[in-house]
Design a protein around this motif. Structure first.
Motif, PDB file in Angstrom:
ATOM      1  N   PRO A 173       0.829  -1.214   0.000  1.00 56.36           N
ATOM      2  CA  PRO A 173       0.000   0.000   0.000  1.00 56.36           C
ATOM      3  C   PRO A 173       0.856   1.254   0.000  1.00 56.36           C
ATOM      4  N   MET A 174       0.489   2.229  -0.829  1.00 61.02           N
ATOM      5  CA  MET A 174       1.213   3.510  -0.816  1.00 61.02           C
ATOM      6  C   MET A 174       0.216   4.650  -0.982  1.00 61.02           C
TER       7      MET A 174
ATOM      8  N   ILE B 123      -0.531   6.849  -4.140  1.00 65.21           N
ATOM      9  CA  ILE B 123       0.041   6.111  -5.277  1.00 65.21           C
ATOM     10  C   ILE B 123      -0.809   4.897  -5.677  1.00 65.21           C
TER      11      ILE B 123
ATOM     12  N   LYS C 198      -0.335  -4.606   8.811  1.00 70.07           N
ATOM     13  CA  LYS C 198       0.964  -4.256   8.218  1.00 70.07           C
ATOM     14  C   LYS C 198       1.699  -3.367   9.211  1.00 70.07           C
TER      15      LYS C 198
ATOM     16  N   GLY D 178      10.461  -4.403   2.151  1.00 66.52           N
ATOM     17  CA  GLY D 178      11.486  -3.379   2.306  1.00 66.52           C
ATOM     18  C   GLY D 178      12.599  -3.481   1.289  1.00 66.52           C
TER      19      GLY D 178
ATOM     20  N   ILE E 119       5.982  -5.430  -2.556  1.00 65.41           N
ATOM     21  CA  ILE E 119       6.862  -4.487  -3.257  1.00 65.41           C
ATOM     22  C   ILE E 119       6.166  -3.128  -3.309  1.00 65.41           C
ATOM     23  N   GLY E 120       6.851  -2.100  -2.841  1.00 62.36           N
ATOM     24  CA  GLY E 120       6.295  -0.746  -2.866  1.00 62.36           C
ATOM     25  C   GLY E 120       6.993   0.104  -3.908  1.00 62.36           C
TER      26      GLY E 120
HETATM   27  C1  LIG Z   1       4.821   7.378  -0.772  1.00 64.65           C
HETATM   28  C2  LIG Z   1       4.587   6.214   0.148  1.00 64.65           C
HETATM   29  C3  LIG Z   1       3.336   6.024   0.691  1.00 64.65           C
HETATM   30  C4  LIG Z   1       3.103   4.948   1.564  1.00 64.65           C
HETATM   31  N1  LIG Z   1       1.849   4.747   2.055  1.00 64.65           N
HETATM   32  C5  LIG Z   1       1.591   3.656   2.824  1.00 64.65           C
HETATM   33  C6  LIG Z   1       0.267   3.359   3.246  1.00 64.65           C
HETATM   34  O1  LIG Z   1      -0.705   4.053   2.924  1.00 64.65           O
HETATM   35  N2  LIG Z   1       0.105   2.256   4.035  1.00 64.65           N
HETATM   36  C7  LIG Z   1       1.151   1.440   4.399  1.00 64.65           C
HETATM   37  O2  LIG Z   1       0.951   0.452   5.101  1.00 64.65           O
HETATM   38  N3  LIG Z   1       2.404   1.692   3.980  1.00 64.65           N
HETATM   39  C8  LIG Z   1       2.637   2.764   3.197  1.00 64.65           C
HETATM   40  N4  LIG Z   1       3.902   2.978   2.728  1.00 64.65           N
HETATM   41  C9  LIG Z   1       4.963   2.010   3.049  1.00 64.65           C
HETATM   42  C10 LIG Z   1       5.101   0.961   1.933  1.00 64.65           C
HETATM   43  O3  LIG Z   1       3.948   0.172   1.812  1.00 64.65           O
HETATM   44  C11 LIG Z   1       6.294   0.034   2.210  1.00 64.65           C
HETATM   45  O4  LIG Z   1       6.083  -0.589   3.442  1.00 64.65           O
HETATM   46  C12 LIG Z   1       7.626   0.785   2.258  1.00 64.65           C
HETATM   47  O5  LIG Z   1       7.723   1.723   1.216  1.00 64.65           O
HETATM   48  C13 LIG Z   1       8.799  -0.196   2.169  1.00 64.65           C
HETATM   49  O6  LIG Z   1       8.687  -1.007   1.024  1.00 64.65           O
HETATM   50  P1  LIG Z   1       9.497  -0.678  -0.352  1.00 64.65           P
HETATM   51  O7  LIG Z   1      10.929  -0.521   0.021  1.00 64.65           O
HETATM   52  O8  LIG Z   1       9.211  -1.846  -1.239  1.00 64.65           O
HETATM   53  O9  LIG Z   1       8.929   0.616  -0.866  1.00 64.65           O
HETATM   54  C14 LIG Z   1       4.156   4.054   1.881  1.00 64.65           C
HETATM   55  C15 LIG Z   1       5.419   4.259   1.319  1.00 64.65           C
HETATM   56  C16 LIG Z   1       5.640   5.310   0.460  1.00 64.65           C
HETATM   57  C17 LIG Z   1       7.009   5.484  -0.139  1.00 64.65           C
END
Ligand SMILES: Cc1cc2nc3c(=O)[nH]c(=O)nc-3n(C[C@H](O)[C@H](O)[C@H](O)COP(=O)(O)O)c2cc1C
Length: 317
Positions: A17-18, A21, A147, A210, A232-233
């Protein structure tokens, strides 16, 4: 009642989730191109949803396939959480509800939600029980996940995961950083490994998260650190191909950006199209003239202007 979490094929490779995005259009692009195992929505305030469902329910607009959609809620009030979960179950096609216990943003964590819950384990359990009650009150098989992160200001993975396991969600997704780290440093996959040993014993799924930048990396972590799957974010920004390990041509990247805009118009016609600019910027990353294209994109205000501009770009294979 069994939910999709019990039957889904492993390893699970999902879109994290982002906020700002993973809206319906981006989720649909990722679904069409990447075919991930699961998709998460952006997070939505449980209190906000229980007070004003009409506006916030748009976030949960579903895609066209059966890929499970997990709606994420944040908050600290179990009553609002239960009401919001009941609204999602009744009014949307989500197959799972996720409680955010990892957001480091002050507006969330300082009000006792997000990663603030790591410091308030009793409140965390109450929130899980609240969503469970909402699920039990229906005859739908809805999954329940959490999460979270590996700690607040220090690593407390094992005690925190043991606490969550007491409340028995179906799945825990774990980002290998503390709240204090925000997004700095590197994700600690050794801690994710420790968590996976605990969740396996409890027959609960663990998704590691992560810094994953490729499907190969995801598979290496699954092998070495034994989670049941990966989220994957940031690696998926402008890159739905990450879920398939493929590298698209420039032409395909432009076509995909255009498809993204069409899906935005189709799924969220009244949303502000300016939110598309950043996605378009990500699709064109690495193009030889990326910076001048990006400058133009940042001036485009309507989806029609965006489509016209992208179709004017001519690239040979
Ligand atoms: C712009 C942005 C928005 C995010 N919004 C959320 C969210 O709404 N809920 C959530 O659980 N995590 C959120 N995250 C965290 C991501 O889901 C993820 O845990 C984190 O980015 C690490 O994973 P990655 O390295 O694959 O990005 C967000 C991260 C980013 C960068």
């Amino acid at each position: 009642m069994e939910s999709f979490w019990q039957t889904i094929k492993k390893p699970i490779i999902g879109l994290s989730p982002m906020d700002g995005i993973t809206d319906p259009a981006f989720r649909s692009v990722v679904d069409e191109i990447g075919h991930p195992s699961i998709l998460y929505t952006e997070f939505v305030s449980a209190e906000g949803l229980s007070r004003n469902p009409k506006r916030l329910l748009r976030t949960f607009t579903s895609h066209k396939t059966d890929t499970p959609l997990i709606g994420q809620l944040f908050g600290s009030d179990p009553i609002a959480m239960q009401e919001a979960a009941a609204i999602l179950i009744e009014k949307t096609k989500i197959q799972g509800i996720d409680i955010n216990m990892g957001c480091p943003a002050r507006r969330v964590a300082s009000h006792g939600g997000g990663a603030g819950l790591i410091k308030k384990p009793h409140d965390a359990i109450k929130l899980i029980e609240a969503v469970k009650s909402a699920i039990r009150a229906t005859n739908k098989s809805i999954g329940l996940s959490v999460k979270t992160r590996i700690g607040y200001d220090e690593i407390v993975t094992e005690t925190w995961i043991k606490t969550l396991l007491e409340a028995q969600p179906d799945t825990i997704a774990l980002h290998g950083r503390t709240l204090k780290q925000m997004y700095t440093g590197v994700a600690n996959w050794e801690e994710i490994h420790k968590a996976s040993l605990l969740t396996k014993k409890a027959h609960i799924l663990l998704l590691g998260n992560g810094d994953i930048q490729s499907l190969d990396e995801a598979n290496e972590h699954i092998k070495k650190h034994t989670p049941d799957g990966i989220l994957i974010g940031r690696g998926a920004l402008g890159n739905p191909w990450i879920f398939q390990n493929s590298t698209p041509s420039v032409k395909i990247r432009i076509q995909t950006a255009m498809r993204h805009i069409q899906l935005f118009d189709e799924l969220t016609p009244i949303a502000n199209p300016l939110s598309l600019r950043k996605h378009l910027g990500w699709y064109i990353k690495g193009f030889s003239d990326a910076s001048s294209i990006r400058n133009t994109i940042m001036k485009l205000a309507t989806t029609k202007d965006m489509l016209d501009f992208l179709s004017s770009l001519s690239y040979s294979e």
